[in-house]
Design an enzyme around this catalytic site. Sequence first.
Site, short mmCIF file in Angstrom:
data_model
loop_
_atom_site.label_atom_id
_atom_site.label_comp_id
_atom_site.label_asym_id
_atom_site.label_seq_id
_atom_site.Cartn_x
_atom_site.Cartn_y
_atom_site.Cartn_z
N GLU A 52 12.94 -7.25 13.28
CA GLU A 52 11.64 -7.80 13.66
C GLU A 52 10.77 -8.11 12.45
OE1 GLU A 52 10.02 -4.67 16.23
OE2 GLU A 52 8.84 -3.96 14.54
N TYR A 101 4.02 -11.60 16.26
CA TYR A 101 5.18 -10.70 16.30
C TYR A 101 6.39 -11.54 16.68
CZ TYR A 101 8.57 -7.36 17.99
OH TYR A 101 9.74 -6.66 18.18
#
Length: 381
Positions: free
Chosen positions: A189, A101
Site C-alpha cells: 500500500e 490511499y
Amino acid sequence: MKLHEYQAKSVFADAGIPTPDATLASSVDEVVEAAEDIGYPVAVKAQVHVGGRGKAGGIKLAENREEAEQAAEDILGMDLKGYTVERVLVEEAVNFKNELYVGVTMDRGEGKPVAMVSTKGGVNIEEVAEEDPDAIAREHVDPAFGMHPYQARKVVYDAGVPKEVASDVASILTTLFQLWDDSDASDIEINPVMITEDDEVVAADAVMNIDDDALFRQPDLAEMEEETFEDDLERKAGEYGFDYVRLSGNTGIIGNGAGLVMTTLDLVDYYGGEPANFLDIGGGAKAERVANALDMVFSDENVDAVVFNIFGGITRGDEVAKGINDALEQFDEIPKKVVVRLAGTNAEEGREILNDELVTVEETLEDAVQRAVEYAEEVEA
Ligand code: GDP
Ligand code: MN
C-alpha cells in the site's frame, strides 16, 4: 516479512512509480549531508516497522540545516512503540494539496485479491474502514486474469479521485497489483499518494509485506530481510524458533499451540487485562524451551505478570512440570509472577510436581488468567 519504507520505495521506484528523492542515514552528520544534497525542505522519517510514525513523533520536516540536525537528534535513537530507531530516510519534502490511499491485499472472504483506493489518505486506513467504509472504493481481481485496465479506472472513479490525476493514480494501482502478484506480497500500500499543486502524484509512504512461505522464490526480496533491524524480542524469538508477536499490554502469555495461545489472549482481554504478546513455544515443553520462553517475557519491560497455558499431550504433564521447575530454578530471582495452568495427560501429577514457591498453580484456565491479570494490575497500581 515486512519491508522498510525505504526498501519498498526502491521496489516501487524500479517499477516506475514516482517517489521522492531520498537517502538513508544513520547518524546526525549523515542526515545533514543528505539534506544539504537533496535541498530543503526535507522530511526526516524513522525507519521502523510501525504504522502511525507521523503521529508518534517519528517524522519531522526540516526547512534548513539547524532543523535537519534537530530532527535527526530527536528521531535517531528514539523509542517508537518498542522499536529503537537506528536509521532514518531523508527525503525531499512534498508540497501537497491532497492525500490518497492506494493498496492491494488479499480478501480472504472473497478468496481474491482486492484493489482499494480512497480519497481519505494520510490517515489510519483501518479507522476509515471502520467509521466510513464507503469512503474506500474496492475492486476484486481474478488472479487468473490479473487487473484489467477498466477495473483500475473504475475503482479510481468510484473513489472520487480528482480527474486531473485519475489516469496517473490508475497507473499506480495497476503497477501495485502487478508487484503484489509478482512478489508474492500479502499487502502492499501507499498511504499517502500525495497530489501536488501541479497535479503530480508521488508515493510519499510505502508498505510492502511478503508472504514468508514464498520467500524461497523471491531471492531479491529475501536478501533485504538481513538488512532490516527487527525488534530485539522478535529477533530472539526467531533464534529460539518461537512464533511471537509483540502486543501493547502488560500480561505476558506463553502456551504450546497457536490455538491455545489465542484462547488465552482472548481470555486475558475478557477479564479486563491486556496481552503483552503472543508466544507459542510449539509442541512439548522441555526445560530449555520453557526457559527460553521465560527469558523472553521476563526481558520484556512491558510485562508485569505471566500466564503459562500448557497442554500436556505426547509430552506428559509431569514432564512439562519438571521442565517448568528446572527452567525457573535457572533464575536467581523470578522477576515477575508466573501463573501456570496445566491440562491434558498427567495434568494432576504435573500440578503436584510444580514448585509453588516459584509459580502460582491454577487448575482452570479461567482462574489462571484472572490471577495473572490481578498480578499485573497490582504491579501497575
Ligand atoms: P506514517 O505516519 O508512518 O504512515 O508515515 P507517512 O509517511 O504516511 O507520513 C505521515 C504524514 O506525514 C503524511 O500523511 C503527511 O501528512 C506527513 N508527511 C510525510 N512526508 C511529508 C512530506 O514530504 N511533506 C509534507 N508536507 N508532509 C509529509
Ligand atoms: Mn503512511
